[in-house]
Design a protein around this motif. Structure first.
Motif, PDB file in Angstrom:
ATOM      1  N   PRO A  23      16.823   3.400   4.931  1.00 54.84           N
ATOM      2  CA  PRO A  23      17.425   3.775   6.012  1.00 54.84           C
ATOM      3  C   PRO A  23      16.644   4.590   7.137  1.00 54.84           C
ATOM      4  CG  PRO A  23      17.609   5.235   4.165  1.00 54.84           C
ATOM      5  CD  PRO A  23      16.992   3.895   3.564  1.00 54.84           C
ATOM      6  N   ARG A  24      17.055   4.268   8.446  1.00 53.26           N
ATOM      7  CA  ARG A  24      16.179   4.899   9.390  1.00 53.26           C
ATOM      8  C   ARG A  24      16.014   6.336   9.328  1.00 53.26           C
ATOM      9  NH1 ARG A  24      19.390   0.615  11.017  1.00 53.26           N
ATOM     10  NH2 ARG A  24      18.349  -1.150  11.925  1.00 53.26           N
ATOM     11  N   GLY A  25      14.466   6.711   9.641  1.00 53.34           N
ATOM     12  CA  GLY A  25      14.524   8.400   9.718  1.00 53.34           C
ATOM     13  C   GLY A  25      13.569   8.452  10.963  1.00 53.34           C
ATOM     14  N   PRO A  26      13.207   9.581  10.793  1.00 53.07           N
ATOM     15  CA  PRO A  26      12.655  10.107  12.152  1.00 53.07           C
ATOM     16  C   PRO A  26      11.331   9.669  12.234  1.00 53.07           C
ATOM     17  CG  PRO A  26      12.887  11.849  10.324  1.00 53.07           C
ATOM     18  CD  PRO A  26      13.551  10.759  10.116  1.00 53.07           C
ATOM     19  N   ILE A  27      10.725   8.929  11.318  1.00 51.78           N
ATOM     20  CA  ILE A  27       9.185   8.471  11.247  1.00 51.78           C
ATOM     21  C   ILE A  27       9.374   7.149  10.801  1.00 51.78           C
ATOM     22  CG2 ILE A  27       7.072   8.846   9.998  1.00 51.78           C
ATOM     23  CD1 ILE A  27       7.382  11.631   9.458  1.00 51.78           C
ATOM     24  N   GLU A  28       8.568   6.202  11.651  1.00 51.86           N
ATOM     25  CA  GLU A  28       8.620   4.908  11.212  1.00 51.86           C
ATOM     26  C   GLU A  28       7.377   4.546  10.072  1.00 51.86           C
ATOM     27  OE1 GLU A  28       8.401   1.504  14.129  1.00 51.86           O
ATOM     28  OE2 GLU A  28       9.122   3.156  15.451  1.00 51.86           O
ATOM     29  N   ALA A  29       7.964   5.060   8.772  1.00 51.19           N
ATOM     30  CA  ALA A  29       6.927   4.983   7.857  1.00 51.19           C
ATOM     31  C   ALA A  29       6.336   3.823   7.314  1.00 51.19           C
ATOM     32  CB  ALA A  29       7.698   5.554   6.384  1.00 51.19           C
ATOM     33  N   GLU A  30       7.011   2.644   7.231  1.00 51.30           N
ATOM     34  CA  GLU A  30       6.356   1.517   7.080  1.00 51.30           C
ATOM     35  C   GLU A  30       5.273   1.273   7.965  1.00 51.30           C
ATOM     36  OE1 GLU A  30       7.656  -3.031   7.622  1.00 51.30           O
ATOM     37  OE2 GLU A  30       9.071  -2.155   6.177  1.00 51.30           O
ATOM     38  N   ALA A  31       5.455   1.192   9.343  1.00 50.60           N
ATOM     39  CA  ALA A  31       4.522   0.858  10.406  1.00 50.60           C
ATOM     40  C   ALA A  31       3.370   1.837  10.218  1.00 50.60           C
ATOM     41  CB  ALA A  31       5.223   1.188  11.751  1.00 50.60           C
ATOM     42  N   GLU A  32       3.400   3.111   9.981  1.00 41.76           N
ATOM     43  CA  GLU A  32       2.171   4.189   9.781  1.00 41.76           C
ATOM     44  C   GLU A  32       1.290   3.755   8.546  1.00 41.76           C
ATOM     45  OE1 GLU A  32       1.559   5.968  11.882  1.00 41.76           O
ATOM     46  OE2 GLU A  32       3.066   5.987  13.072  1.00 41.76           O
ATOM     47  N   LEU A  33       1.864   2.776   7.658  1.00 39.49           N
ATOM     48  CA  LEU A  33       1.153   2.270   6.767  1.00 39.49           C
ATOM     49  C   LEU A  33       0.462   0.827   7.291  1.00 39.49           C
ATOM     50  CD1 LEU A  33      -0.360   2.339   3.809  1.00 39.49           C
ATOM     51  CD2 LEU A  33       1.856   1.254   3.068  1.00 39.49           C
ATOM     52  N   CYS A  34       1.326  -0.025   7.477  1.00 41.44           N
ATOM     53  CA  CYS A  34       0.813  -1.501   7.737  1.00 41.44           C
ATOM     54  C   CYS A  34       0.506  -1.768   9.038  1.00 41.44           C
ATOM     55  CB  CYS A  34       2.221  -2.170   7.412  1.00 41.44           C
ATOM     56  SG  CYS A  34       3.041  -2.171   5.839  1.00 41.44           S
ATOM     57  N   GLN A  35       0.642  -0.991  10.108  1.00 39.57           N
ATOM     58  CA  GLN A  35       0.235  -1.317  11.377  1.00 39.57           C
ATOM     59  C   GLN A  35      -0.791  -0.201  11.738  1.00 39.57           C
ATOM     60  OE1 GLN A  35       1.274  -3.859  11.753  1.00 39.57           O
ATOM     61  NE2 GLN A  35       3.369  -4.009  10.842  1.00 39.57           N
ATOM     62  N   ARG A  36      -1.500   0.573  10.885  1.00 40.86           N
ATOM     63  CA  ARG A  36      -2.415   1.560  11.223  1.00 40.86           C
ATOM     64  C   ARG A  36      -3.830   0.575  11.459  1.00 40.86           C
ATOM     65  NH1 ARG A  36      -2.959   4.438   5.247  1.00 40.86           N
ATOM     66  NH2 ARG A  36      -4.301   2.808   4.301  1.00 40.86           N
ATOM     67  N   ASN A  37      -4.691   1.210  12.225  1.00 41.83           N
ATOM     68  CA  ASN A  37      -5.995   0.578  12.520  1.00 41.83           C
ATOM     69  C   ASN A  37      -5.829  -0.712  13.091  1.00 41.83           C
ATOM     70  OD1 ASN A  37      -7.787   2.716  11.562  1.00 41.83           O
ATOM     71  ND2 ASN A  37      -7.504   2.074   9.467  1.00 41.83           N
ATOM     72  N   LYS A  38      -4.855  -0.771  13.872  1.00 40.98           N
ATOM     73  CA  LYS A  38      -4.748  -2.129  14.508  1.00 40.98           C
ATOM     74  C   LYS A  38      -4.455  -2.034  16.216  1.00 40.98           C
ATOM     75  CE  LYS A  38      -2.035  -4.362  10.877  1.00 40.98           C
ATOM     76  NZ  LYS A  38      -1.065  -5.080  10.495  1.00 40.98           N
ATOM     77  N   ARG A  39      -4.690  -2.779  17.139  1.00 41.67           N
ATOM     78  CA  ARG A  39      -4.175  -2.763  18.433  1.00 41.67           C
ATOM     79  C   ARG A  39      -3.085  -3.518  18.635  1.00 41.67           C
ATOM     80  NH1 ARG A  39      -9.237  -4.121  22.310  1.00 41.67           N
ATOM     81  NH2 ARG A  39      -9.651  -5.663  20.763  1.00 41.67           N
ATOM     82  N   SER A  40      -2.092  -3.256  19.496  1.00 38.59           N
ATOM     83  CA  SER A  40      -0.960  -4.141  19.522  1.00 38.59           C
ATOM     84  C   SER A  40      -0.745  -4.950  20.917  1.00 38.59           C
ATOM     85  CB  SER A  40       0.246  -3.122  19.480  1.00 38.59           C
ATOM     86  OG  SER A  40       1.497  -3.822  19.732  1.00 38.59           O
TER      87      SER A  40
ATOM     88  N   LEU B 178      -9.168   6.006   8.841  1.00 36.94           N
ATOM     89  CA  LEU B 178      -8.077   5.982   9.488  1.00 36.94           C
ATOM     90  C   LEU B 178      -8.683   6.154  11.122  1.00 36.94           C
ATOM     91  CD1 LEU B 178      -4.989   5.681   9.959  1.00 36.94           C
ATOM     92  CD2 LEU B 178      -4.835   7.954   9.973  1.00 36.94           C
ATOM     93  N   ARG B 179      -8.721   5.178  11.590  1.00 41.23           N
ATOM     94  CA  ARG B 179      -9.139   5.177  13.162  1.00 41.23           C
ATOM     95  C   ARG B 179      -8.134   5.284  14.312  1.00 41.23           C
ATOM     96  NH1 ARG B 179     -10.890   0.246  14.096  1.00 41.23           N
ATOM     97  NH2 ARG B 179     -10.342  -0.569  12.041  1.00 41.23           N
ATOM     98  N   THR B 180      -7.167   4.706  14.033  1.00 41.63           N
ATOM     99  CA  THR B 180      -5.942   4.863  14.748  1.00 41.63           C
ATOM    100  C   THR B 180      -4.512   4.729  13.987  1.00 41.63           C
ATOM    101  OG1 THR B 180      -5.760   2.504  15.118  1.00 41.63           O
ATOM    102  CG2 THR B 180      -7.023   3.782  16.776  1.00 41.63           C
ATOM    103  N   LEU B 181      -3.578   5.733  14.335  1.00 42.23           N
ATOM    104  CA  LEU B 181      -2.339   5.675  13.894  1.00 42.23           C
ATOM    105  C   LEU B 181      -1.746   4.178  14.402  1.00 42.23           C
ATOM    106  CD1 LEU B 181      -1.193   9.161  14.793  1.00 42.23           C
ATOM    107  CD2 LEU B 181      -1.841   8.193  12.632  1.00 42.23           C
ATOM    108  N   ALA B 182      -0.475   3.835  13.751  1.00 40.07           N
ATOM    109  CA  ALA B 182       0.201   2.758  14.060  1.00 40.07           C
ATOM    110  C   ALA B 182       0.478   2.802  15.624  1.00 40.07           C
ATOM    111  CB  ALA B 182       1.456   2.573  13.625  1.00 40.07           C
ATOM    112  N   PRO B 183       0.231   1.674  16.459  1.00 36.91           N
ATOM    113  CA  PRO B 183       0.224   1.677  17.898  1.00 36.91           C
ATOM    114  C   PRO B 183       1.665   1.488  18.111  1.00 36.91           C
ATOM    115  CG  PRO B 183      -0.400  -0.721  17.276  1.00 36.91           C
ATOM    116  CD  PRO B 183      -0.503   0.398  15.912  1.00 36.91           C
ATOM    117  N   CYS B 184       2.024   1.791  19.362  1.00 34.58           N
ATOM    118  CA  CYS B 184       3.349   1.326  20.108  1.00 34.58           C
ATOM    119  C   CYS B 184       3.117   0.031  20.637  1.00 34.58           C
ATOM    120  CB  CYS B 184       3.496   2.399  21.497  1.00 34.58           C
ATOM    121  SG  CYS B 184       3.613   4.072  21.026  1.00 34.58           S
ATOM    122  N   ARG B 185       4.229  -0.724  20.484  1.00 32.96           N
ATOM    123  CA  ARG B 185       4.545  -1.906  20.678  1.00 32.96           C
ATOM    124  C   ARG B 185       3.968  -2.410  22.373  1.00 32.96           C
ATOM    125  NH1 ARG B 185       9.968  -5.339  20.500  1.00 32.96           N
ATOM    126  NH2 ARG B 185       9.185  -7.337  19.676  1.00 32.96           N
TER     127      ARG B 185
END
Length: 802
Positions: A53-70, A366-373
């Protein structure tokens, strides 16, 4: 600080969580990962299954998209597509899970890209492997798990098959391991290759011990769920658990032996010499049920906390099965960075899974949090425009016999499963692995005589499969001459691997400081129980898994916790350890220096729980920590259902269009017209009415018939198999997930678990099963380590070798 993968350019062209996580592994260790999102296609909805269920934090993205540029581009536009293709063609590594059809439309198939960039490492996550009749089935973890035969074995008898969502975590680690393995091989050859790891292979690998046992024994009891009261040993067993007075459960992992029974019986207030239980045969035979009933009463009289303190006091291998609150507040998890706290500019403070691997000199960061699209569109596109054409690396002549780890020597001083399976991965891809064992009895796994209380086959598949492709030396590590011999071997080796307790290393003179001073290039790897920092105590797969919280959220509400399967955490820890070793070897190519690597059971199993633990850590939502009934599914269209003869798994998003397709496919015109289910919200109310209605319809036809009709309608679904089905699965054999080899122990060809990772140019191979104890000792001393016959005689006289 430069990471182990510093300077490696990775393009992430993935859509699914598990494939994105593979790219995140590379980013955690310093790779420059650029994620491409296609604006012309809808984004995957993390809650399509109704379990996130959707919550206030995009929890999956903060794990799977960290340390990336978008970057986000409309790839239906020719100019945007040209920019994306330039980025892909210029990468060192491409990670993708896109369907073959989409990759072909974009010109992003491996052959297309390798023609421009021969050094490209092309990593593809698939559903069911690169070959075989079902290679193009939807890449969904649920369908892969259903096919492996594991799901029906997990719950208590009479309960629905259990889907744990963990198979995809194995696949993510396999993709990352394959990527670094191919990068390592590229140092020698100058040429990249294609790597494939599938969800089917990952789920089969998660079931390693059970799958190997069934392939060897063909005993259908292994396909059946086992009641917790049917454990063969009242002090240990996969489904064994005892309730305590506060509603928590106890798990025990103690072999029934003269070492454990006196201490355990003393703790439980049972006379060690009680004539009902004074022998192994009584405790595990005729007196087993009576002893379990006594233990049930005693455990239920006190709290879980009371028993944990008693277990620690007596140094017994047992623990409490916790919920996710435990790792969320555990100092050991924080100390080893398995769980970390962050402060997000939008979300504020929250927790996330950290890093399951420790590298001493080039740790994950952890160099960067999950980026915005599209956050980095301008930056990345400017880099693409400024790039000079790639210089094609000079490739060496192709060698059909080459292996990815040719020339790497591993000293494998491990026992049982996690360490040996780590070394097995390295041996499968060509490393010379020397399994150093104690004289006389060797690795304890040589003594395994049963799996799930069922006698093993006439050959020991437990030891022989996990120690395949290895050599064996017998050395007494407590003997000064034996220790000096190990020092001599370390001088000429690349990797030292240990899992027999961190506390014993210094006393044996095998600590990191000592061995790295002998060989500064040495990659020194340990498999600890709870991490390289903090507490050290007995660590077995099930007792460590108990602390993660994943066991208590499986199955139906009110049911006992579910163990993920024999050795499930061990084999994941072994895979992560192999990944850590490859990262350190890759870094050594640049620096010339080795380092210390640790992969713990605790860190591995916390990461294994990521699909539900990560959102719990981020949001604290109890939904992720508690058992959820199949009847209360928030998306009943994505669920398990009983057909006339067995269960099936249906995976369909809850949209009005999909609902109409489902009703038509199963001939449920009455449901299509039922006003109770007419809207998305009505179907998602979780009151059980729709699940009951679908149960009634689906159970009137056999599973094979239902699956055929649903697939014909374009609905992703699968029959939930047992081990008998998977043992003869054409798809598994087509992708070498199963293999055959001659077994000298029984003088015939045997079948066992094969290779879960496919490499196009330097594939893994299985040439031998596990060696006889010490069979290579003298030959290795002569040929590999330069000893003379006189020196070998002196070692024997000193008792260092047999």
């Amino acid at each position: 600080m430069r990471g182990a993968l510093g300077g490696v350019a990775v393009v992430d062209a993935t859509t699914e969580m598990w494939a994105s996580l593979a790219a995140a592994f590379l980013g955690d260790f310093g790779a420059d990962v650029v994620r491409i999102e296609d604006l012309s296609r809808p984004r995957r909805d993390p809650d399509r299954d109704g379990r996130h269920p959707r919550g206030p934090i995009e929890a999956e993205a903060e794990l799977c998209q960290r340390n990336k540029r978008s970057i986000a581009l409309d790839l239906s536009d020719a100019g945007a597509m040209a920019n994306a293709t330039s980025l892909v063609e210029g990468a060192d590594v491409v990670v993708t899970d896109l369907p073959t059809e989409v990759l072909g439309e974009r010109g992003w198939l491996y052959d297309d890209l390798a023609a421009v960039n021969p050094g490209l490492v092309y990593v593809r996550g698939s559903g069911f492997g690169p070959r075989g009749p079902d290679r193009d089935l939807p890449a969904l973890d649920e369908l892969a798990a259903a096919r492996t035969g594991v799901m029906p074995t997990l719950p208590q008898p009479g309960q629905p098959p259990v889907y744990t969502a963990t198979g995809q975590m194995y696949t993510a680690a396999m993709l990352a391991f394959g990527a670094v393995l191919a990068l390592h091989e590229r140092h020698r050859s100058g040429t990249g290759q294609q790597v494939d790891a599938s969800l089917f292979g990952g789920n089969l690998y998660a079931a390693s011990l059970m799958a190997d046992a069934y392939l060897a024994m063909r005993d259908d009891r292994l396909s059946q769920p086992v009641s917790r009261f049917d454990a063969g040993n009242p002090m240990s067993g996969g489904g064994l658990s005892y309730p305590t007075s506060d509603g928590r459960w106890i798990t025990l992992t103690m072999p029934d032996s003269d070492r454990w029974w006196p201490a355990f019986s003393d703790l439980m207030g049972i006379d060690t010499d009680d004539p009902r239980f004074d022998t192994h045969d009584k405790r595990c035979g005729d007196g087993r049920r009576e002893l379990m009933a006594i233990l049930e009463d005693k455990f239920s009289a006190e709290t879980g906390t009371y028993w944990r303190e008693k277990f620690a006091e007596h140094r017994l291998s047992a623990d409490v099965m916790e919920k996710y609150d435990y790792p969320a507040g555990d100092e050991q998890a924080r100390l080893n960075r398995f769980v970390i706290g962050l402060d997000h500019p939008s979300y504020g403070e929250f927790q996330t899974l950290g890093f399951p691997l420790h590298l001493s000199r080039t740790p994950a960061r952890l160099r960067t949090l999950a980026p915005c699209r599209d956050q980095h569109n301008d930056e990345v596109l400017a880099e693409v425009a400024a790039k000079t054409p790639r210089t094609t690396p000079e490739a060496t002549a192709a060698d059909a016999s080459a292996k990815a780890l040719d020339g790497i020597r591993v000293l494998d001083l491990t026992v049982w499963l996690q360490g040996p399976v780590c070394a097995q991965h390295l041996a499968d891809f060509g490393a010379e692995v020397i399994h150093v064992e104690r004289p006389e009895r060797g690795d304890q796994a040589r003594g395994v005589r049963s799996i799930n209380a069922i006698p093993i086959a006439d050959w020991n598949q437990y030891f022989l499969v996990v120690n395949r492709n290895k050599k064996s030396m017998a050395i007494d590590l407590k003997n000064p001459a034996g220790r000096d011999l190990v020092y001599k071997m370390v001088e000429q080796s690349d990797v030292f691997l240990w899992n027999q307790g961190l506390g014993s290393l210094a006393g044996l003179g095998l600590d990191y400081e000592t061995l790295s001073s002998i060989n500064p290039r040495l990659v020194y790897a340990t498999n600890s129980g709870y991490g390289h920092l903090g507490t050290e105590r007995p660590a077995f797969d099930m007792t460590v898994q108990a602390l993660t919280g994943i066991m208590t959220r499986q199955s139906e509400p009110g049911q006992p916790p579910v163990y993920l399967g024999l050795g499930a955490g061990d084999v994941y820890g072994g895979l992560l350890s192999a990944l850590g070793i490859m990262l350190a070897l890759h870094d050594r190519e640049r620096t010339g220096k080795g380092q210390y690597v640790d992969a713990s059971l605790y860190g591995a199993q916390l990461f294994l729980a990521a699909p539900s633990l990560q959102p719990f850590l981020a949001t604290g939502d109890r939904f992720y920590a508690e058992q959820q009934s199949r009847r209360s599914a928030r998306n009943p269209l994505w669920n398990r259902y009983a057909a006339a003869d067995r269960w099936i798994f249906v995976c369909l998003e809850n949209t009005d269009a999909d609902w109409a397709v489902l009703c038509a496919a199963i001939g449920a015109d009455d449901l299509a017209a039922d006003g109770r289910f007419a809207t998305v919200d009505a179907r998602a109310c979780g009151d059980g009415a729709l699940v009951d209605a679908l149960d009634s319809h689906l159970q009137t036809r056999p599973a094979a018939e239902r699956v055929a009709a649903l697939r014909a309608a374009g609905i992703a679904c699968a029959q939930i198999n047992d081990f008998r089905d998977v043992a003869d699965d054409e798809q598994a054999w087509a992708n070498d997930y199963f293999a055959k080899a001659h077994c000298s122990e029984v003088n015939r060809e045997v079948t066992f678990r094969g290779l879960p990772i496919t490499m196009s140019r330097t594939p893994g191979r299985i040439e031998t099963l596990g060696p006889e104890l010490g069979q290579d000792t003298e030959l290795l001393l002569l040929d590999a380590f330069g000893c003379s016959w006189d020196e070998i005689s002196e070692l024997k006289a000193a008792g260092a070798i047999p």
